[in-house]
Design an enzyme around this catalytic site. Structure first.
Site, PDB file in Angstrom:
ATOM      1  N   LYS A  13      44.104  45.904  33.351  1.00 49.21           N
ATOM      2  CA  LYS A  13      44.584  47.244  32.981  1.00 49.21           C
ATOM      3  C   LYS A  13      46.104  47.349  33.140  1.00 49.21           C
ATOM      4  O   LYS A  13      46.797  47.799  32.236  1.00 49.21           O
ATOM      5  CB  LYS A  13      43.906  48.330  33.856  1.00 49.21           C
ATOM      6  CG  LYS A  13      42.383  48.291  33.828  1.00 49.21           C
ATOM      7  CD  LYS A  13      41.779  49.371  34.700  1.00 49.21           C
ATOM      8  CE  LYS A  13      42.041  49.238  36.182  1.00 49.21           C
ATOM      9  NZ  LYS A  13      41.412  48.065  36.841  1.00 49.21           N
ATOM     10  N   ARG A  88      38.417  57.622  38.015  1.00 51.22           N
ATOM     11  CA  ARG A  88      37.651  56.534  38.619  1.00 51.22           C
ATOM     12  C   ARG A  88      36.313  57.015  39.162  1.00 51.22           C
ATOM     13  O   ARG A  88      35.538  56.221  39.670  1.00 51.22           O
ATOM     14  CB  ARG A  88      38.478  56.004  39.767  1.00 51.22           C
ATOM     15  CG  ARG A  88      38.607  54.524  39.883  1.00 51.22           C
ATOM     16  CD  ARG A  88      39.591  54.315  41.022  1.00 51.22           C
ATOM     17  NE  ARG A  88      39.735  52.978  41.403  1.00 51.22           N
ATOM     18  CZ  ARG A  88      40.747  52.190  41.020  1.00 51.22           C
ATOM     19  NH1 ARG A  88      41.662  52.629  40.201  1.00 51.22           N
ATOM     20  NH2 ARG A  88      40.820  50.972  41.468  1.00 51.22           N
ATOM     21  N   ARG A 127      46.731  36.668  41.858  1.00 52.19           N
ATOM     22  CA  ARG A 127      47.761  37.633  41.439  1.00 52.19           C
ATOM     23  C   ARG A 127      48.904  37.751  42.442  1.00 52.19           C
ATOM     24  O   ARG A 127      48.703  37.767  43.639  1.00 52.19           O
ATOM     25  CB  ARG A 127      47.125  39.016  41.262  1.00 52.19           C
ATOM     26  CG  ARG A 127      48.181  40.109  41.043  1.00 52.19           C
ATOM     27  CD  ARG A 127      47.601  41.399  40.593  1.00 52.19           C
ATOM     28  NE  ARG A 127      46.562  41.886  41.457  1.00 52.19           N
ATOM     29  CZ  ARG A 127      45.800  42.920  41.169  1.00 52.19           C
ATOM     30  NH1 ARG A 127      45.957  43.552  40.011  1.00 52.19           N
ATOM     31  NH2 ARG A 127      44.878  43.317  41.996  1.00 52.19           N
ATOM     32  N   ARG A 160      52.152  39.695  47.505  1.00 56.51           N
ATOM     33  CA  ARG A 160      50.732  39.824  47.162  1.00 56.51           C
ATOM     34  C   ARG A 160      50.205  41.110  47.759  1.00 56.51           C
ATOM     35  O   ARG A 160      50.692  41.566  48.790  1.00 56.51           O
ATOM     36  CB  ARG A 160      49.943  38.623  47.699  1.00 56.51           C
ATOM     37  CG  ARG A 160      50.283  37.343  46.938  1.00 56.51           C
ATOM     38  CD  ARG A 160      49.418  36.169  47.324  1.00 56.51           C
ATOM     39  NE  ARG A 160      49.988  34.947  46.784  1.00 56.51           N
ATOM     40  CZ  ARG A 160      49.572  34.354  45.661  1.00 56.51           C
ATOM     41  NH1 ARG A 160      48.554  34.832  44.981  1.00 56.51           N
ATOM     42  NH2 ARG A 160      50.160  33.255  45.218  1.00 56.51           N
ATOM     43  N   ARG A 172      35.617  46.414  46.482  1.00 54.02           N
ATOM     44  CA  ARG A 172      36.188  47.065  45.289  1.00 54.02           C
ATOM     45  C   ARG A 172      35.230  46.963  44.107  1.00 54.02           C
ATOM     46  O   ARG A 172      35.093  47.906  43.321  1.00 54.02           O
ATOM     47  CB  ARG A 172      37.546  46.437  44.948  1.00 54.02           C
ATOM     48  CG  ARG A 172      38.636  46.858  45.941  1.00 54.02           C
ATOM     49  CD  ARG A 172      39.836  45.922  45.902  1.00 54.02           C
ATOM     50  NE  ARG A 172      40.552  45.977  44.646  1.00 54.02           N
ATOM     51  CZ  ARG A 172      41.464  45.081  44.274  1.00 54.02           C
ATOM     52  NH1 ARG A 172      41.753  44.054  45.066  1.00 54.02           N
ATOM     53  NH2 ARG A 172      42.079  45.193  43.114  1.00 54.02           N
TER      54      ARG A 172
END
Ligand code: AP5
Ligand code: ZN
Length: 216
Positions: A13, A88, A127, A160, A172
């Site tokens: 996203k 959400r 990531r 990070r 999550r």
């Protein structure tokens, strides 16, 4: 153009939102980024959010709804915006509808990025982002052109996220399937949903999104 990017953690996203910003000149409204900024600044909202975010749980609806409502009123949102990571929950989705109605605005489209769990975990584990400008990278899939130097701003400092670890990622994902995935049916029923294959590489996902935006 007012769009929502919907999808699980690590679906891409934020990556795609940055590309839409560059091409269409509308701002990215990421509740995750806004909350991380609040944590960094040590505001009341940040203090409420910090532990929840670290654990992979959601911040209360009323906190997030208020942040977004205020942000949408800023002048740079007049031509449109990209909602990234919001709404959400069904409560947030209802609040979004009321918020937009009250401002006389209509949602253009909701784009769902579909990605398998194993790939989500792989992406999130790799990531990192530029400490200076926030550009997002990945250990193997998206490395800076010059090793260790941010493509966008030239910074050599990267970080990070504290929630990008296997344990928090499991929470999550659970939260996504329980609280957020019902939004897929919610927006489908309203005729707003467009689902795309988020497993493809970054460039192809961008092409799928642009094909949808071109028809609006
Ligand atoms: P938030 O910051 O919104 O995180 P998220 O939804 O978990 O999403 P991510 O940012 O992890 O993933 P993304 O889809 O943006 O993926 P990205 O493009 O970076 O939320 C964090 C926390 O804040 C929540 O847990 C909650 O506590 C709180 N919060 C936020 N909003 C809230 C709300 N509305 N209500 C309540 N609480 C809220 O990509 C991931 C990686 O993959 C990158 O390294 C990227 O380079 C790579 N990548 C991207 N696309 C591809 C591709 N196509 N192929 C290969 N690699 C790719
Ligand atoms: Zn940078």
């Amino acid at each position: 153009m007012r769009l929502i990017l919907l999808g699980p953690p690590g679906a891409g996203k934020g990556t795609q939102a940055q590309r839409i910003v560059e091409k269409h000149g509308i701002p990215q409204l990421s509740t995750g980024d806004m909350l991380r900024a609040a944590v960094q600044a040590g505001t009341e909202v940040g203090k409420r959010a910090e532990a929840l975010m670290k654990a992979g749980k959601l911040v209360p609806d009323e906190v997030v709804n208020a942040i977004v409502s205020e942000r949408i009123d800023q002048p740079d949102c007049a031509r449109g915006f990209i909602l990234d990571g919001f709404p959400r929950t069904l409560v947030q989705a209802d609040a979004t509808e009321k918020m937009l109605n009250a401002k006389g605005l209509e949602l253009s489209v909701v784009i769902e990025l579909k990605v398998d769990d194993a790939e989500l975990i792989r992406r999130v584990s790799g990531r990192y982002s530029c400490s200076n400008c926030g550009s997002v990278y990945h250990d193997t899939d998206k490395v800076p052109a010059s090793a260790g130097v941010c493509d966008k701003c030239g910074s050599t400092h990267f970080k990070r996220r504290p929630d990008d670890n296997a344990e928090t990622m499991a929470t999550r994902l659970q939260v996504y399937y329980k609280e957020t995935s019902p939004l897929i049916g919610y927006y489908y029923a309203k005729g707003k949903l467009q689902s795309i294959d988020g497993m493809a590489d970054i460039e192809h996902v961008t092409e799928s999104i642009e094909a949808i935006l071109a028809k609006l």
